[in-house]
Scaffold this active site. Structure first.
Site, PDB file in Angstrom:
ATOM      1  N   LYS A 193      -8.358  -6.842  -8.767  1.00 18.46           N
ATOM      2  CA  LYS A 193      -7.404  -7.206  -9.808  1.00 18.46           C
ATOM      3  C   LYS A 193      -6.186  -7.823  -9.110  1.00 18.46           C
ATOM      4  CE  LYS A 193      -3.870  -6.748 -12.752  1.00 18.46           C
ATOM      5  NZ  LYS A 193      -2.475  -7.066 -12.382  1.00 18.46           N
ATOM      6  N   GLU A 267      -0.741   1.099   0.356  1.00 21.49           N
ATOM      7  CA  GLU A 267       0.233   0.454   1.239  1.00 21.49           C
ATOM      8  C   GLU A 267       1.377   0.040   0.338  1.00 21.49           C
ATOM      9  OE1 GLU A 267       2.474  -2.259   2.413  1.00 21.49           O
ATOM     10  OE2 GLU A 267       0.762  -3.582   2.803  1.00 21.49           O
ATOM     11  N   CYS A 306       6.532  -6.297   2.714  1.00 15.66           N
ATOM     12  CA  CYS A 306       6.748  -4.841   2.678  1.00 15.66           C
ATOM     13  C   CYS A 306       7.431  -4.339   3.944  1.00 15.66           C
ATOM     14  CB  CYS A 306       5.416  -4.123   2.491  1.00 15.66           C
ATOM     15  SG  CYS A 306       4.654  -4.437   0.884  1.00 15.66           S
ATOM     16  N   GLU A 408      14.441  -0.865  -1.795  1.00 11.02           N
ATOM     17  CA  GLU A 408      13.715  -2.080  -1.414  1.00 11.02           C
ATOM     18  C   GLU A 408      14.113  -3.236  -2.330  1.00 11.02           C
ATOM     19  OE1 GLU A 408       9.257  -3.097   0.023  1.00 11.02           O
ATOM     20  OE2 GLU A 408       9.415  -2.224  -1.965  1.00 11.02           O
TER      21      GLU A 408
END
Length: 512
Positions: A193, A267, A306, A408
């Site tokens: 997906k 992750e 990331c 973040e």
């Protein structure tokens, strides 16, 4: 296209290597299958802010079709030999290399990243990853343990069967291949997906692979998270779910998977520290310049990484000199048209992401952080790119307790602070809920070893940054997730380990 042009033509222009369909269906069982409910959503290019195609807005019914196709293929594919799977993965890598420019252009138009990055890193790394697991699976061995004189225990690796993967929008093709390479090498069929922000480049990849991959082995279903991702992660018909994305969604994925007690690998996000010790100071040598280059890595992929080194920890004795050089280097980085080979910083992926970054830029100012460079927010780029999503790289100086240091941002925003001692640097580096990546720069190898062991992160770069080689395990600590990718150990996440104990003795066991 021969040679490396200064700028590539846009999709639809003469000479462009990629042609997008006006509308993409799902790729299920080796065929293009329309969504059951007949709905599609607009796919907007961040390069110019315009719709360039439509993608299937899939629902649970489409996930079931993909599951049907995967289950129909799993027994035959799971029975293939290591050699046959390795051959398939190498053929897939060959096709990527033969369509390098086509896939790179698709990735740029879908995601907004610079073409130089897609050509030099994203797409070649994807091919290399396939080749790595083609080799890794051929080295995998079962093993035998002697239990008693006449009793032995055999151990075999077996496929899980059908697995699911939900991938992010920052490296669409590469992240898909990080999942499907070990999945296929391990003998599984997979349902992918893609992120709803970037579904098109994956579909171009499936066009490239359509006559290579056996039907049902790779299935791609597009749509929104709650409508498509949730039914996939909740399904009792998958044996594992792999996810790369932000942490709050990762928490939901764990909840969904727990309903069926299946393994999960995650992750997730990061707030990576990049530490610069005093001994790097010698502005006239190459190592110092390398460290400066390592600091400006926060703008790579527009900061949408990331492991973005979004926190710079600089020893107070070199702070002024070092930051001056960083600002000078940042000023030489070209931002603008992602299809120009000289461009180093392209467009953010979406209006939502752009607005999120702009919010944090304003938040940094409100928190009292000193804006060293940038801070004006959206970068005005005229002409054909006027509607694109471009943000000026920004550097703040502040305190690690500020939200711009702790949360973040996923954009070209660097938060800088200073430290006095090695112990203080470690304390600041670890003062975060994340633990995906970290960097440190020093000429002292013993210091490098001590500090890298003390930092709570799954990947620590020493005197380098943003290196992602195959055969180097990648994954996080703390809220950055669990599980490892990019290494042959990853195969264990996609396989069962079966143990068979055999007795060769004709005598009873003697338990009763």
């Amino acid at each position: 296209m021969n040679g490396s042009p200064k700028s590539y033509p846009r999709p639809g222009e003469s000479g462009c290597p990629v042609t997008f369909k006006s509308q993409y269906e799902n790729f299920i069982g080796g065929k293009w299958v329309p969504p059951v409910k007949g709905q599609y959503f607009d796919n907007v290019s961040p390069v110019n802010g315009k719709v360039f195609c439509k993608s299937a807005r899939s629902t649970a019914e489409d996930i079931e079709l993909a599951l049907d196709a995967a289950h129909a293929a799993k027994d035959k594919f799971g029975a293939t030999t290591f050699e046959q799977r390795a051959k398939l993965l190498n053929q897939m890598a060959d096709a990527i290399e033969q369509n390098l420019e086509k896939l790179a252009l698709a990735e740029v138009w879908d995601n907004g990243k610079p073409i130089r990055e897609a050509l030099a890193a994203d797409i070649p790394l994807a091919a290399d990853h396939l080749r790595y697991f083609a080799s890794a699976v051929r080295t995998q061995e079962g093993f035998i343990a002697e239990h008693k004189e006449n009793t032995v225990a055999y151990h075999f690796h077996e496929p899980l069967g059908v697995v699911g993967a939900i991938i992010p929008w920052n490296f669409p093709i590469l992240m898909a291949i990080w999942k499907l390479s070990p999945a296929l090498a391990g003998g599984n069929c997979i349902i992918i997906k893609p992120a709803e922000q970037t579904p098109a480049s994956i579909m171009v990849l499936m066009e490239v692979w359509a006559n290579i991959v056996p039907p049902g082995v790779i299935n791609v279903v597009t749509g929104y998270g709650p409508e498509t991702g949730k039914p996939l992660a909740c399904s009792p018909r998958i044996a594992k779910i792999a996810f790369t994305g932000e942490t709050t969604t990762g928490q939901l994925i764990m909840q969904y998977a727990s309903q069926n007690i299946i393994p999960v690998t995650l992750e997730l996000g990061g707030k990576s520290p990049n530490i610069f010790f005093a001994d790097i100071a010698n502005e006239n040598d190459e190592f110092f310049e390398k460290a400066v280059e390592g600091c400006v890595m926060f703008v790579l992929n527009q900061g949408e990484v990331c492991t973005c080194p979004s926190r710079a920890l600089v020893h107070e004795s070199i702070y002024d000199k070092f930051i001056e050089k960083v600002v000078q280097r940042l000023g030489k980085i070209k931002q603008g048209d992602p299809l120009n080979m000289e461009t180093m910083v392209g467009a953010q992926v979406s209006t939502e992401q752009m607005d999120k970054i702009l919010h944090y830029v304003e938040l940094g100012k409100k928190e009292g952080a000193q804006c060293i460079v940038g801070g004006s927010g959206k970068k005005a780029i005229g002409g054909e790119l006027e509607g694109g999503y471009y943000i000026e790289p920004t550097i703040f100086k502040g305190d690690n307790k500020m939200r711009i240091f702790q949360e973040e941002i996923f954009g070209p925003v660097l938060s800088v602070t200073t430290f006095r001692t090695e112990e203080e640097a470690i304390q600041i580096a670890n003062d975060t809920s994340y633990g995906l990546g970290a960097g440190l720069w020093t000429r002292d190898i013993m210091k490098a070893y001590r500090v890298s062991r003390a930092i709570k992160a799954g990947r620590v770069w020493v005197n380098c940054y943003h290196e992602y080689p195959s055969h180097a395990a990648f994954g996080g600590y703390k809220k950055s997730g669990f599980g490892r990718e990019c290494h042959k150990l990853t195969l264990e996440h996609y396989q069962q380990l079966k143990n068979i104990i055999i007795s060769y003795s004709p005598q009873p066991t003697g338990l009763f």
